[in-house]
Design an enzyme around this catalytic site. Structure first.
Site, PDB file in Angstrom:
ATOM      1  N   THR A  89       0.867  -1.159   0.000  1.00 28.27           N
ATOM      2  CA  THR A  89       0.000   0.000   0.000  1.00 28.27           C
ATOM      3  C   THR A  89       0.900   1.204   0.000  1.00 28.27           C
ATOM      4  O   THR A  89       2.096   1.083   0.194  1.00 28.27           O
ATOM      5  CB  THR A  89      -0.852  -0.077   1.288  1.00 28.27           C
ATOM      6  OG1 THR A  89      -1.538  -1.300   1.248  1.00 28.27           O
ATOM      7  CG2 THR A  89      -1.766   1.087   1.478  1.00 28.27           C
ATOM      8  N   ASN A 136      -3.306  -3.896  -2.466  1.00 29.19           N
ATOM      9  CA  ASN A 136      -3.261  -4.885  -1.400  1.00 29.19           C
ATOM     10  C   ASN A 136      -1.872  -5.510  -1.322  1.00 29.19           C
ATOM     11  O   ASN A 136      -0.990  -4.944  -0.716  1.00 29.19           O
ATOM     12  CB  ASN A 136      -4.367  -5.934  -1.520  1.00 29.19           C
ATOM     13  CG  ASN A 136      -4.552  -6.675  -0.202  1.00 29.19           C
ATOM     14  OD1 ASN A 136      -4.091  -6.206   0.830  1.00 29.19           O
ATOM     15  ND2 ASN A 136      -5.211  -7.818  -0.223  1.00 29.19           N
ATOM     16  N   ASP A 167      -9.060  -9.142   1.421  1.00 25.90           N
ATOM     17  CA  ASP A 167      -9.363  -8.391   2.647  1.00 25.90           C
ATOM     18  C   ASP A 167     -10.738  -8.731   3.211  1.00 25.90           C
ATOM     19  O   ASP A 167     -11.074  -8.327   4.321  1.00 25.90           O
ATOM     20  CB  ASP A 167      -9.265  -6.878   2.390  1.00 25.90           C
ATOM     21  CG  ASP A 167      -7.848  -6.363   2.623  1.00 25.90           C
ATOM     22  OD1 ASP A 167      -7.027  -7.116   3.167  1.00 25.90           O
ATOM     23  OD2 ASP A 167      -7.560  -5.206   2.261  1.00 25.90           O
ATOM     24  N   SER A 227      -7.567  -1.683   6.745  1.00 26.23           N
ATOM     25  CA  SER A 227      -6.867  -1.114   7.906  1.00 26.23           C
ATOM     26  C   SER A 227      -6.288   0.261   7.573  1.00 26.23           C
ATOM     27  O   SER A 227      -5.646   0.885   8.422  1.00 26.23           O
ATOM     28  CB  SER A 227      -5.713  -2.030   8.320  1.00 26.23           C
ATOM     29  OG  SER A 227      -6.198  -3.298   8.659  1.00 26.23           O
ATOM     30  N   GLY A 283      -0.581  -3.220   5.818  1.00 23.92           N
ATOM     31  CA  GLY A 283      -1.630  -4.191   6.125  1.00 23.92           C
ATOM     32  C   GLY A 283      -2.172  -3.976   7.523  1.00 23.92           C
ATOM     33  O   GLY A 283      -2.456  -2.839   7.931  1.00 23.92           O
TER      34      GLY A 283
HETATM   35  O1  DON Z   1      -6.806  -2.265   3.073  1.00 26.88           O
HETATM   36  C1  DON Z   1      -6.019  -2.900   3.754  1.00 26.88           C
HETATM   37  O2  DON Z   1      -6.020  -2.911   4.951  1.00 26.88           O
HETATM   38  C2  DON Z   1      -4.933  -3.704   3.042  1.00 26.88           C
HETATM   39  N1  DON Z   1      -5.377  -4.033   1.725  1.00 26.88           N
HETATM   40  C3  DON Z   1      -3.678  -2.898   3.021  1.00 26.88           C
HETATM   41  C4  DON Z   1      -2.532  -3.656   2.412  1.00 26.88           C
HETATM   42  C5  DON Z   1      -1.235  -3.109   2.753  1.00 26.88           C
HETATM   43  O3  DON Z   1      -1.108  -2.139   3.458  1.00 26.88           O
HETATM   44  C6  DON Z   1      -0.055  -3.830   2.252  1.00 26.88           C
HETATM   45  N2  DON Z   1       1.118  -3.042   2.446  1.00 26.88           N
HETATM   46  N3  DON Z   1       2.093  -2.944   2.839  1.00 26.88           N
END
Ligand code: DON
Length: 593
Positions: free
Chosen positions: A402, A422, A444, A474, A495
Site C-alpha cells: 500500500t 493490497n 481483505d 486497515s 496491512g
Molecule cells: O486495506 C487494507 O487494509 C490492506 N489491503 C492494506 C494492504 C497493505 O497495506 C499492504 N502493504 N504494505
C-alpha cells in the site's frame, strides 16, 4: 476506378474524415505541444540522502513514497494548484513510478480538511466486490477453505477498482486546475520511462516469480531482468490508458475501450469483473470520524476502513494514562500498548465491515466509557492471553503493498490519502493492452470465520463477501488539528500493522513531543490479538525483550512493513519527512510563493 470517382468518394466522406481526425486528436494528449515541462530524469542520489533530513517549507509540503511523485506534487503546487490537485497528480504518478502499490487498478481512502469551508471530508474509493461474487467463493463444496491462493493471486482476486473514480470525484468537488494537467507527468513517465532505483530493482527481483507468471505483467516488469537497477521502466500501454483518462475523465477507465478490455480479460481467465461492474462503480463521500485526544482533534477514516475506529478506540483508552511518565518504549509502555491493541483487534474481527451492508457499532466502540471499561481490565505488569480476550458485546449488533501520500498547501487545505493494490504488485495480473496492474483486494474480506487473510486477520459475518460490498480495510489516513489549524497529517502502508503504526506516530508526536525524524525513527510494535504474537520492529534491546518474555509475551522481531508519511505544521512552517524504512520515500519543501 477513375481518379475522378476516387476524388468524389473522398469529397463525399470528407466530413466524416474530419470528425474522426478531430476525435483522435482529442484523445491524444500531446505533451510536447503544450507548456508541459517534465521534471525529467532525476538522479535518485540527489534526493535519497535528503530524505534523512526534515524538509521545511512555508508554502506547502508533499510527502510520498517516491521522490518523482513528490516532485510532481510540488510542481503542481508551484503552478498554483491546491492540495487536491497536487494529491491527484501524485496519485497518478505513483501508479507509474511505484507500481507495486501506486495504482489505477486498486482503491483507497482520502481524508481532507478544506480551508474554504473549514470542513472535513472523507471519500471512500475502496474496491467493490463484483456482482458475481458470493460469500463462499473461496471455499470448497464441503465449506473447507480452498487454499489455492485464489483470493490473492490471479484474476479471481480482484475487486472493482476505485482509484480513478475517487480522484475524479475529488477533482470535481475541489480541483482548481484542469484535469488533463494532473495526468501529464504520469503520462510522461509511463511513455518515456524512468530510472529504476536500487530499492525498486530489489523489489522487482524479489517478486520475479509473481511478476513473470502472467505474460502481460512479465512483458512490462521483467524486460530488464536481471539488470533492473538503472534501467528505464517504460509502460506504453499504461501511458495510453492514462491518456484516455486524461481526455475523458473517469469514463476513460470505467467505460469504452479500457472497460471492455478489463471485462474481456476477466471473462477469458476466470475473473468476475464485468463492464457493468465497472460502469456502476461509485466512490462514496463518508462522514469522517472525529474525536479528541488531549486537546487535539483527530479526523480520520471510518468504515469500511477499520483504521479510524480503532485508532480512536485505542487513544480513548490511552488518554487515561500519563504515557510520558511510563516512558517511551519501556517494558511497561510496550506492555500497555500491546494489551490495548489486543482489545481493539478483537473488536475488529467481529464488528467491522462495510457499513452499507452491516451495522457497524462505531459509536459504541469509540465511546469513552467503553474505553474506560477496557482500561479497567488492563494491568501493567501482566499480559492477558488473546484466547481470554473476546470482542465486546454490543446490544445493537446482531447481526503488502500500500502507499500513503500527504499534501498540504499554502491555503490551509490538507489531503491525506492511502491507496493500495493490497499485496505487493497486487494480484500479479496486468490487463492485456492497458498496462493496468490489478488489485487482490478480495483477500481483505473474510473468506470464512476462523480463516485468516494474508495479514493473519480474522473476520466474521460483518466482513463476509457479498456482491457490491467493500472489503474491510486497515488503511488509516488521519489529520490531527490543534487550535483549529493543522497540527499534523499522517498515514502508512503495512496491512494490519497500519493502525498501530499510525497510533504510535500520533503518540510519539502528542505525548512524547518528538519531531518528525524522532517520531519516524523510533521502533514500532504491533499486536493484533490473533495470532497472539507481540511483534517488534528491529531488535529491541535484550533486557526489554527478556522482560516482555517474562510477561508471557510471544515476542517476534519483524522486518519493518510500515512507512509513515507525515506533514507537520508548526509556527507557520510546514515540515515533512519521508520514512527511512523505504529508501525512495521523500518529502519536499521546495515550494515557492
Ligand atoms: O486495506 C487494507 O487494509 C490492506 N489491503 C492494506 C494492504 C497493505 O497495506 C499492504 N502493504 N504494505
Amino acid at each position: 476506378m477513375t481518379n475522378n470517382l476516387k476524388l468524389k468518394i473522398i469529397f463525399k466522406h470528407i466530413k466524416l474524415i474530419l470528425v474522426v481526425c478531430f476525435l483522435m486528436s482529442a484523445l491524444t494528449i500531446d505533451i510536447n505541444a503544450k507548456n508541459f515541462q517534465p521534471i525529467g530524469t532525476v538522479n535518485p542520489s540527489k534526493y535519497i540522502p535528503a530524505q534523512k533530513q526534515i524538509a521545511e517549507s512555508k508554502n506547502g509540503m508533499v510527502t510520498t513514497q517516491h521522490f518523482l511523485a513528490t516532485k510532481v506534487g510540488e510542481k503542481i503546487l508551484n503552478q498554483g494548484g491546491n492540495a487536491y490537485d497536487a494529491a491527484i497528480a501524485v496519485g497518478f504518478t505513483l501508479a507509474v513510478v511505484l507500481p507495486r502499490a501506486g495504482n489505477i487498478g486498486g482503491g483507497g481512502f482520502m481524508v481532507m480538511h478544506d480551508s474554504v469551508t473549514n470542513q472535513n471530508y472523507s471519500i471512500d474509493y475502496r474496491e467493490m466486490a463484483p456482482a458475481k461474487s458470493f460469500t463462499k467463493m473461496y471455499l470448497n463444496e464441503d465449506d473447507s477453505f480452498n487454499d489455492k491462493k485464489l483470493s490473492t493471486f490471479g484474476y479471481l482476486a480482484s475487486g472493482v477498482p476505485g482509484t480513478v473514480a475517487g480522484f475524479w470525484e475529488v477533482h470535481k468537488k475541489f480541483g482548481s486546475l484542469d484535469w488533463e494537467l494532473l495526468l501529464e507527468d504520469a503520462i510522461y513517465y509511463a511513455e518515456n520511462g524512468f530510472e529504476i532505483t536500487p530499492y525498486m530493482g530489489d523489489m522487482l527481483s524479489k517478486y520475479k516469480e509473481k511478476l513473470s507468471y502472467f505474460e502481460p505483467t512479465n512483458k512490462i516488469f521483467m524486460k530488464h531482468n536481471p539488470n533492473f537497477i538503472g534501467s528505464k521502466l517504460v509502460q506504453k500501454d499504461l501511458a495510453n490508458t492514462l491518456k484516455l483518462i486524461a481526455a475523458k475523465g473517469k469514463d476513460g477507465f470505467y467505460e469504452g475501450e479500457v472497460a471492455q478490455k478489463i471485462a474481456h480479460e476477466m471473462q477469458k481467465n476466470g475473473g468476475l469483473i464485468t463492464e457493468n461492474d465497472l460502469k456502476n462503480y461509485t466512490p462514496k463521500w463518508r462522514k469522517p470520524l472525529i474525536s479528541d485526544y488531549r486537546d487535539n482533534k483527530i479526523i480520520t477514516m471510518g468504515p469500511p476502513s477499520s483504521g479510524g475506529v480503532h485508532i480512536i478506540q485505542m487513544l480513548n483508552i490511552l488518554e487515561n494514562y500519563d504515557l510520558k511518565q511510563i516512558g517511551h518504549n519501556t517494558t511497561d509502555y510496550i506492555n500497555l500498548l500491546a494489551e490495548v491493541m489486543k482489545y481493539a483487534y478483537a473488536d475488529r474481527s467481529k464488528h467491522l465491515g462495510d457499513p452499507d451492508f452491516f451495522d457497524v457499532p462505531i459509536l459504541e466502540i469509540t465511546n469513552k466509557k467503553y474505553a474506560k471499561s477496557i482500561k479497567n481490565k488492563i494491568k501493567i505488569g501482566e499480559s492477558t492471553p488473546s484466547s481470554k480476550i473476546m470482542p465486546g458485546l454490543f446490544e445493537d449488533n446482531e447481526s503488502f503493498e500500500t502507499t500513503h501520500f500527504s499534501v498540504a498547501d499554502k491555503y490551509g487545505n490538507v489531503v491525506s490519502s492511502t491507496y493500495t493494490l493490497n499485496s505487493t504488485f497486487g494480484s500479479g495480473v496486468t490487463i492485456k493492452g492497458t498496462g493496468i496492474l490489478m488489485n487482490n483486494e478480495m483477500d481483505d474480506f473474510s473468506a470464512a470465520p476462523g480463516i485468516p487473510n494474508q495479514f493473519g486477520l480474522l473476520g466474521a459475518k460483518a466482513n463476509e463477501i457479498q456482491p457490491f460490498k467493500r472489503p474491510l480495510s486497515s488503511m488509516s489516513p488521519t489529520i490531527v488539528m490543534r487550535d483549529n489549524q493543522l497540527f499534523f497529517t499522517t498515514g502508512s502502508p503495512g496491512g494490519s500493522r497500519i493502525i498501530t503504526a499510525v497510533l504510535q506516530s500520533i503518540l510519539n508526536i502528542i505525548d512524547f513531543d518528538m519531531n518528525l525524524e524522532e517520531a519516524n525513527k523510533s521502533k514500532r510494535i504491533h499486536h493484533q490479538w490473533q495470532p497472539d504474537i507481540l511483534q517488534i520492529e528491529f531488535s529491541l534491546n535484550d533486557a526489554t525483550r527478556e522482560k516482555l518474555r517474562g510477561l508471557n509475551y510471544n515476542v517476534e522481531v519483524i522486518d519493518p512493513a510500515t512507512c509513515i508519511q507525515t506533514i507537520m505544521y508548526k509556527n507557520n512552517m510546514y515540515y515533512g519527512y519521508g520514512d527511512f524504512r523505504r529508501p525512495d520515500a521523500f518529502a519536499s519543501g521546495d515550494i515557492y510563493d
